[in-house]
Structure formats: C-alpha cells, structure tokens
Design an enzyme around this catalytic site. Structure first.
Site, PDB file in Angstrom:
ATOM      1  N   HIS A   1      -5.404  -5.992   4.018  1.00 47.90           N
ATOM      2  CA  HIS A   1      -4.383  -4.936   4.103  1.00 47.90           C
ATOM      3  C   HIS A   1      -3.731  -4.960   5.473  1.00 47.90           C
ATOM      4  O   HIS A   1      -4.403  -4.805   6.491  1.00 47.90           O
ATOM      5  CB  HIS A   1      -5.039  -3.572   3.857  1.00 47.90           C
ATOM      6  CG  HIS A   1      -5.516  -3.410   2.443  1.00 47.90           C
ATOM      7  ND1 HIS A   1      -4.949  -2.509   1.572  1.00 47.90           N
ATOM      8  CD2 HIS A   1      -6.474  -4.061   1.746  1.00 47.90           C
ATOM      9  CE1 HIS A   1      -5.556  -2.597   0.395  1.00 47.90           C
ATOM     10  NE2 HIS A   1      -6.488  -3.531   0.476  1.00 47.90           N
TER      11      HIS A   1
ATOM     12  N   CYS B   1      -1.999  -2.800   6.787  1.00 47.88           N
ATOM     13  CA  CYS B   1      -2.133  -1.521   7.497  1.00 47.88           C
ATOM     14  C   CYS B   1      -3.448  -1.454   8.259  1.00 47.88           C
ATOM     15  O   CYS B   1      -3.578  -0.694   9.216  1.00 47.88           O
ATOM     16  CB  CYS B   1      -1.974  -0.333   6.543  1.00 47.88           C
ATOM     17  SG  CYS B   1      -3.165  -0.295   5.196  1.00 47.88           S
TER      18      CYS B   1
ATOM     19  N   CYS C   1       0.846  -1.188   0.000  1.00 52.05           N
ATOM     20  CA  CYS C   1       0.000   0.000   0.000  1.00 52.05           C
ATOM     21  C   CYS C   1       0.883   1.241   0.000  1.00 52.05           C
ATOM     22  O   CYS C   1       1.896   1.309   0.693  1.00 52.05           O
ATOM     23  CB  CYS C   1      -0.977  -0.016   1.176  1.00 52.05           C
ATOM     24  SG  CYS C   1      -0.497   0.945   2.599  1.00 52.05           S
ATOM     25  N   GLU C   2       0.489   2.205  -0.818  1.00 49.41           N
ATOM     26  CA  GLU C   2       1.349   3.368  -0.985  1.00 49.41           C
ATOM     27  C   GLU C   2       1.235   4.344   0.182  1.00 49.41           C
ATOM     28  O   GLU C   2       2.021   5.275   0.283  1.00 49.41           O
ATOM     29  CB  GLU C   2       1.035   4.085  -2.303  1.00 49.41           C
ATOM     30  CG  GLU C   2      -0.306   4.760  -2.370  1.00 49.41           C
ATOM     31  CD  GLU C   2      -0.554   5.393  -3.738  1.00 49.41           C
ATOM     32  OE1 GLU C   2       0.151   5.048  -4.702  1.00 49.41           O
ATOM     33  OE2 GLU C   2      -1.460   6.238  -3.824  1.00 49.41           O
ATOM     34  N   HIS C   3       0.288   4.135   1.074  1.00 51.22           N
ATOM     35  CA  HIS C   3       0.145   5.045   2.210  1.00 51.22           C
ATOM     36  C   HIS C   3       1.033   4.652   3.378  1.00 51.22           C
ATOM     37  O   HIS C   3       1.512   5.510   4.107  1.00 51.22           O
ATOM     38  CB  HIS C   3      -1.314   5.091   2.667  1.00 51.22           C
ATOM     39  CG  HIS C   3      -2.252   5.532   1.588  1.00 51.22           C
ATOM     40  ND1 HIS C   3      -3.436   4.907   1.299  1.00 51.22           N
ATOM     41  CD2 HIS C   3      -2.131   6.535   0.683  1.00 51.22           C
ATOM     42  CE1 HIS C   3      -4.020   5.510   0.280  1.00 51.22           C
ATOM     43  NE2 HIS C   3      -3.241   6.493  -0.117  1.00 51.22           N
ATOM     44  N   HIS C   4       1.243   3.357   3.571  1.00 52.09           N
ATOM     45  CA  HIS C   4       2.018   2.900   4.722  1.00 52.09           C
ATOM     46  C   HIS C   4       3.210   2.033   4.334  1.00 52.09           C
ATOM     47  O   HIS C   4       3.966   1.606   5.202  1.00 52.09           O
ATOM     48  CB  HIS C   4       1.109   2.100   5.667  1.00 52.09           C
ATOM     49  CG  HIS C   4      -0.115   2.850   6.102  1.00 52.09           C
ATOM     50  ND1 HIS C   4      -1.330   2.730   5.460  1.00 52.09           N
ATOM     51  CD2 HIS C   4      -0.299   3.752   7.089  1.00 52.09           C
ATOM     52  CE1 HIS C   4      -2.216   3.521   6.050  1.00 52.09           C
ATOM     53  NE2 HIS C   4      -1.619   4.155   7.028  1.00 52.09           N
TER      54      HIS C   4
ATOM     55  N   GLN D   1      -5.472  -0.465  -3.806  1.00 53.19           N
ATOM     56  CA  GLN D   1      -6.181  -1.594  -4.434  1.00 53.19           C
ATOM     57  C   GLN D   1      -7.092  -1.132  -5.571  1.00 53.19           C
ATOM     58  O   GLN D   1      -7.216  -1.807  -6.596  1.00 53.19           O
ATOM     59  CB  GLN D   1      -6.985  -2.340  -3.358  1.00 53.19           C
ATOM     60  CG  GLN D   1      -7.649  -3.606  -3.892  1.00 53.19           C
ATOM     61  CD  GLN D   1      -8.385  -4.369  -2.809  1.00 53.19           C
ATOM     62  OE1 GLN D   1      -8.018  -4.320  -1.633  1.00 53.19           O
ATOM     63  NE2 GLN D   1      -9.428  -5.075  -3.193  1.00 53.19           N
TER      64      GLN D   1
HETATM   65 ZN   LIG Z   1      -2.166   1.391   3.996  1.00 49.28          ZN
END
Ligand SMILES: [Zn+2]
Length: 215
Positions: free
Chosen positions: A171, A173, A102-105, A143
């Site tokens: 996920h 995260c 995931c590109e956020h975490h 996703q």
């Molecule tokens: Zn994430």
C-alpha cells in the site's frame, strides 16, 4: 478484445460486461479537471505554468480509468463464459496482477491475487477470473473488502463447491507516508465451502507457494 482509445462523449454499458477501456465522459472530465486546477493552486503550484497546463485533465482521465470498475458487472463477465463440465478438481489462477486505489487516501495499492475454485458442474473461461479481479480492483477499495467481493461474486455466480481468494499487496499510503514500512505486504484471504476444510486450503496455499494462513 480490441482496445478502443477513442474519446467518446458517453460510455454506454457494454453487453459482455467489460468492453469499456479508455472511454471518458467529457462532462465528468471537465468537472474533475476544474477542481484539480484549484487543488494545484492550494498545493502552492502555478497550474498555468507550461508543465501543468494539461495536468488537471490528465488527472481527471487517469482517475476515471482507475475507477472504471464501477461501470463493469463482474457477475456478467463470468456469465459470459460459463460452460457445463464435469471437471471436479481445483482450478487455480495465481499471480494475477492487481492494481487498486485505497479509499482512505486515494493512493495505489498493488500486488498479486490468487484465485481458486472447485467446480460443481460448471466452469468458467480462465481469462474471466483476472477480469473479475480487475472489475472490483478498479474502484476505491480496501484490500479486505476487495478480497471478499471477488470471493462472493464467484461463489454466487458459479455456485462451485468452494472458492478461495488470497491477495498480497503493498500500500503506497503505508510506503510513502506515515509509518514508511517500505517492504511490508498485507495479506488477506477469503474462503467458502470446501476451502474451509484444512486439507483443501493447505493444498491451495501450497500450490500458490504460500504457507497456510491462520483462521
Ligand atoms: Zn490508504
């Protein structure tokens, strides 16, 4: 496809779009490893203790592997095995294992991807579909975008009567931090052409063993 486990100084683009496996750019590994050395310190660790001595380099290589999709050309993967064929029924590749970040975490999300298309004079070697999924998954992703990118690549390259992509993923995260919903699975879907028709989409969902998503 033989796996090359050699360490190479460079990573020349591969002609068939997916020959790269465990090749690392030595300069990039060094730069990422240097930063990870300080990250370990910032986390309160001693990066020079025995167990951690090689960790920055391992992390750097792992990250390069987990994002090697940037170096792949998914359309080229499809084009390398396209054939004229009059088959006009739905072709389904289901339960494709999927691993992404995931590109956020920068934490993993993983699960299953189901892909279907209805040919319009052209089919593609079945093994290429999971490779396309992998080429997009091995990048920093969300996703939703991953689902649409796989759909668009098949739509634009193969120009079929329709494409359907469904991804079901967990996920880390969500699982490991914050809300800790340990068993929740996110489902995303994207359709083109004939799969926008209720009847066709329902047949696809039935064949992959899922109920029809709303919308
Ligand atoms: Zn994430």
């Amino acid at each position: 496809m033989a796996l090359k486990r050699n360490l190479l100084e460079d990573d020349e683009p591969a002609g068939n779009g997916y020959a790269r496996n465990d090749r690392y750019n030595a300069a990039t590994v060094r730069r990422i490893a240097d930063k990870y050395h300080s990250i370990l310190k910032d986390l309160g660790e001693d990066p020079d203790r025995e167990g951690l001595q090689k960790t920055p380099e391992r992390v750097a290589k792992a990250l390069q592997f987990l994002t090697h999709g940037y170096e792949l050309d998914p359309s080229e993967i499809l084009r390398s095995a396209m054939f004229s064929e009059e088959y006009q029924q739905m072709v389904i590749v289901k339960d494709i294992e999927l691993y992404s970040l995931c590109e956020h975490h920068v934490l993993p999300f993983f699960g299953k991807c189901h892909v279907a298309y209805i040919p319009d004079g052209r089919i593609v070697g079945l093994s290429k579909i999971p490779r396309v999924v992998d080429a997009f998954a091995r990048r920093l992703q969300v996703q939703e975008r991953l689902t649409v990118e796989i759909r668009n690549c098949i739509e634009e390259t193969l120009k079929p009567v329709g494409v359907a992509v469904v991804i079901e993923a967990q996920h880390m995260c969500m699982v490991m931090r914050g809300i800790q919903k340990q068993h929740s699975i996110a489902t995303t879907s994207a359709f083109t052409g004939e799969f926008n028709a209720e009847k066709t989409r329902a047949e696809f969902m039935r064949l992959i063993g899922r109920s029809n998503p709303v919308g």
